[in-house]
Design a protein around this motif. Structure first.
Motif, PDB file in Angstrom:
ATOM      1  N   HIS A 227     -13.284   2.912  -0.575  1.00  0.00           N
ATOM      2  CA  HIS A 227     -11.980   2.279  -0.631  1.00  0.00           C
ATOM      3  C   HIS A 227     -12.187   0.769  -0.624  1.00  0.00           C
ATOM      4  O   HIS A 227     -12.986   0.262   0.141  1.00  0.00           O
ATOM      5  CB  HIS A 227     -11.181   2.718   0.607  1.00  0.00           C
TER       6      HIS A 227
ATOM      7  N   GLU B  73     -10.051  -2.960  -0.752  1.00  0.00           N
ATOM      8  CA  GLU B  73      -8.810  -3.733  -0.816  1.00  0.00           C
ATOM      9  C   GLU B  73      -9.143  -5.208  -0.945  1.00  0.00           C
ATOM     10  O   GLU B  73     -10.129  -5.662  -0.388  1.00  0.00           O
ATOM     11  CB  GLU B  73      -8.003  -3.548   0.478  1.00  0.00           C
TER      12      GLU B  73
ATOM     13  N   THR C 265      -4.076  -5.830  -2.247  1.00  0.00           N
ATOM     14  CA  THR C 265      -4.164  -5.064  -3.474  1.00  0.00           C
ATOM     15  C   THR C 265      -5.230  -3.989  -3.291  1.00  0.00           C
ATOM     16  O   THR C 265      -6.341  -4.288  -2.852  1.00  0.00           O
ATOM     17  CB  THR C 265      -4.614  -5.969  -4.637  1.00  0.00           C
ATOM     18  N   ILE C 266      -4.884  -2.771  -3.629  1.00  0.00           N
ATOM     19  CA  ILE C 266      -5.883  -1.702  -3.532  1.00  0.00           C
ATOM     20  C   ILE C 266      -6.611  -1.621  -4.871  1.00  0.00           C
ATOM     21  O   ILE C 266      -6.029  -1.241  -5.890  1.00  0.00           O
ATOM     22  CB  ILE C 266      -5.215  -0.367  -3.182  1.00  0.00           C
TER      23      ILE C 266
ATOM     24  N   ASP D 170      -9.185   3.348  -4.653  1.00  0.00           N
ATOM     25  CA  ASP D 170      -8.590   4.201  -3.640  1.00  0.00           C
ATOM     26  C   ASP D 170      -9.370   5.505  -3.596  1.00  0.00           C
ATOM     27  O   ASP D 170      -9.294   6.311  -4.511  1.00  0.00           O
ATOM     28  CB  ASP D 170      -7.114   4.435  -3.994  1.00  0.00           C
TER      29      ASP D 170
ATOM     30  N   ARG E  97      -3.586   1.153 -10.317  1.00  0.00           N
ATOM     31  CA  ARG E  97      -2.509   1.087  -9.327  1.00  0.00           C
ATOM     32  C   ARG E  97      -2.286   2.376  -8.575  1.00  0.00           C
ATOM     33  O   ARG E  97      -1.344   3.061  -8.867  1.00  0.00           O
ATOM     34  CB  ARG E  97      -1.208   0.643  -9.977  1.00  0.00           C
ATOM     35  N   PRO E  98      -3.004   2.751  -7.615  1.00  0.00           N
ATOM     36  CA  PRO E  98      -4.243   2.098  -7.223  1.00  0.00           C
ATOM     37  C   PRO E  98      -5.402   2.544  -8.112  1.00  0.00           C
ATOM     38  O   PRO E  98      -5.326   3.604  -8.726  1.00  0.00           O
ATOM     39  CB  PRO E  98      -4.430   2.616  -5.792  1.00  0.00           C
TER      40      PRO E  98
END
Lengths: 250, 283
Positions: B12, B14, B23-24, B27, B214-215
């Motif tokens: 993950h 960010e 903002t990711i 993911d 997104r993500p």
């Protein structure tokens, strides 16, 4: 050039101004009288001018060398640590707005009339300029090159030596050239006010004994040395570096 | 079964931004890559494919999750994983030969041996004649060849390529595809190849990881089962290319809808084919 010399000689011959204010360049007004050329040649032969030039240059080199060291270290610290950039970076920029001859009274109080205060002025003038140009240069190293080097295992001093510093060389040379010009001005201004021999002091002597021929001789030397070092040393290094770095392709 | 070379587990990432929600970029990405496998990360811009590559390279750190290379967590960049970037990133003040030798000298290879190995690799990328040229004297394609030689000369286990041919013209790119395919088969390196060019991914890869935005994350994984060397007109590849394109279009439409308003449609009145090629049988 020839026209300028001719006009100069004509003004001198027609006695528009007294000879001490407007000495002839080449042809003496009366047999055995002073000319700028004669003073220049005599000054060089009897060593007075050479000695003064030598001592000015020595101060310049010492001051410039120390300034380069200080400038690079400060520039690097500004690039490396944001806190230094926010504090010292701003301070240096404001200090640079002060013409360096303004420091002379302070320098005389601290170091007395003499070599010390002249070198102080030179260091101050050049170091501030180098600090700014070198920190800008370090900041503009392409991140890509750093990533490439670090992916191949380069870190720390090796990374700095082989990539970061090398990549800034064209800008560093341009910065040194600028700082050199500032240092050259600073050494003369310092000597003019602070005494202690050298071309600047000799200029001041010329003023006090009303020897315009001497003043002109010195100005010629200053101009020649200044442009010689700029054109024959800095411009050449710069062209070589720019060509090698692929910035200049001709 | 070949051993797992790179294992990403629930990675993950960010990015913190001022005055904004983070903002990711990635993911929950889970992916494992076998030794000697050629895997492409394919997707539109903003899908985190370069971020994923940078994490494997050690140039960026994952926010959470784990990354194992040879069953060991990595500590920053290392010369077992070398990156080739879109811009060649050659050092402009060094000759081509010195550029290629750079990584070897870091690994403390004796100078003479480094020089021989560098020259050898320059021959392999057909640039033997240009050993003493400076980077600015080379064309874009030649620079990328040098960058590839510079990466492979140090014999890394993993080669990470971040859109290496994106800035090149079509002809040069095709030639370099063939050469990269050959080098890969000869050396047996594990390659992760980031691209936004579907054809490039299809022609080169063993597996294609299609990414979403997104993500950012993995949308689908396509194995490519075609014999090598490949040509882009191979029917298996053409078919696969269309399947991927369909999925990518869905993804693009989603992005554009978010950006331009929900009434946006990439195509109107078309018969939608879902990625598994069943047209409505699952109703």
């Amino acid at each position: 050039m020839l026209i300028l010399i001719t006009i100069w000689e004509a003004i001198s011959k027609f006695d528009v101004f007294p000879a001490f204010m407007w000495p002839p360049l080449i042809i003496p007004n009366d047999p055995g009288g002073v000319t700028v050329l004669k003073t220049l040649v005599n000054g060089i032969i009897d060593g007075q001018l050479l000695e003064a030039t030598g001592s000015s240059l020595i101060r310049l080199f010492i001051g410039f060398f120390i300034a380069v060291v200080i400038g690079f270290v400060l520039g690097f610290l500004i690039y490396k640590y944001k806190i230094v950039d926010d504090t010292l970076g701003f301070f240096v920029t404001s200090l640079q707005a002060i013409p360096n001859i303004v420091w002379m009274p302070l320098a005389i109080l601290w170091f007395g009339l003499g070599v010390g205060s002249v070198i102080f002025i030179v260091i101050l003038g050049a170091a501030l300029s180098i600090t700014i140009t070198s920190s800008t240069a370090f900041k503009s190293v392409p991140p890509l090159l750093i990533r490439v080097a670090s992916t191949m295992g380069s870190t720390g001093i090796h990374l700095f030596r082989t990539v970061i510093f090398k990549s800034t060389i064209p800008q560093q040379i341009a910065g040194l050239r600028l700082a050199w010009a500032l240092a050259w001005r600073a050494v003369l201004a310092g000597e003019l006010l602070g005494g202690s021999g050298g071309l600047g002091t000799l200029l001041d002597l010329g003023r006090s004994i009303q020897a315009m021929d001497l003043i002109f001789s010195i100005m010629i030397i200053i101009g020649v040395i200044g442009s010689f070092i700029d054109n024959f040393i800095f411009v050449r290094i710069e062209r070589f570096v720019l060509r090698k770095w692929g910035i200049l392709t001709t | 079964m070949a051993e797992e070379h790179i294992i990403l587990q629930n990675v993950h990432k960010e990015f913190q931004r001022k005055d904004h929600a983070p903002t990711i970029a990635l993911d929950d990405v889970t992916l494992s890559i076998k030794k000697g496998e050629f895997v492409s990360l394919l997707g539109p811009s903003g899908c985190g494919k370069s971020t994923l590559l940078n994490i494997v390279a050690g140039l960026e750190k994952e926010t959470s999750g784990s990354l194992l290379v040879n069953n060991k967590p990595i500590k920053g960049p290392g010369n077992d994983r070398i990156v080739v970037f879109q811009e060649s990133g050659l050092f402009p003040w060094m000759s081509v030969l010195d550029n290629v030798m750079y990584g070897l000298l870091i690994k403390k290879v004796p100078k003479q041996e480094a020089k021989e190995r560098a020259l050898d690799w320059l021959q392999k990328v057909h640039l033997g004649k240009f050993a003493h040229a400076l980077p600015h004297e080379l064309s874009g394609g030649m620079k990328q060849r040098v960058a590839i030689a510079r990466a492979l000369v140090t014999d890394p286990e993993i080669l990470l390529m971040d859109e290496p041919f994106a800035a090149l013209d079509e002809q040069t790119r095709m030639v370099l595809h063939m050469e990269l395919d050959k080098l890969w088969r000869e050396t047996g390196k594990t390659i992760i190849f980031v691209t936004h060019n579907i054809r490039e991914a299809v022609v080169l890869s063993d597996r294609i990881v299609l990414m979403k935005t997104r993500p950012g994350g993995i949308k689908n994984i396509f194995p490519v089962q075609a014999a090598r060397p490949r040509t882009s007109s191979d029917s298996i590849l053409v078919h696969l290319e269309n399947r991927i394109l369909t999925e990518l279009e869905q993804e693009m439409e989603k992005v554009l809808k978010e950006e331009l308003g929900s009434d946006y449609a990439l195509k109107t009145d078309d018969l939608r084919v879902d990625p598994n090629n069943n047209m409505g049988s699952d109703i």
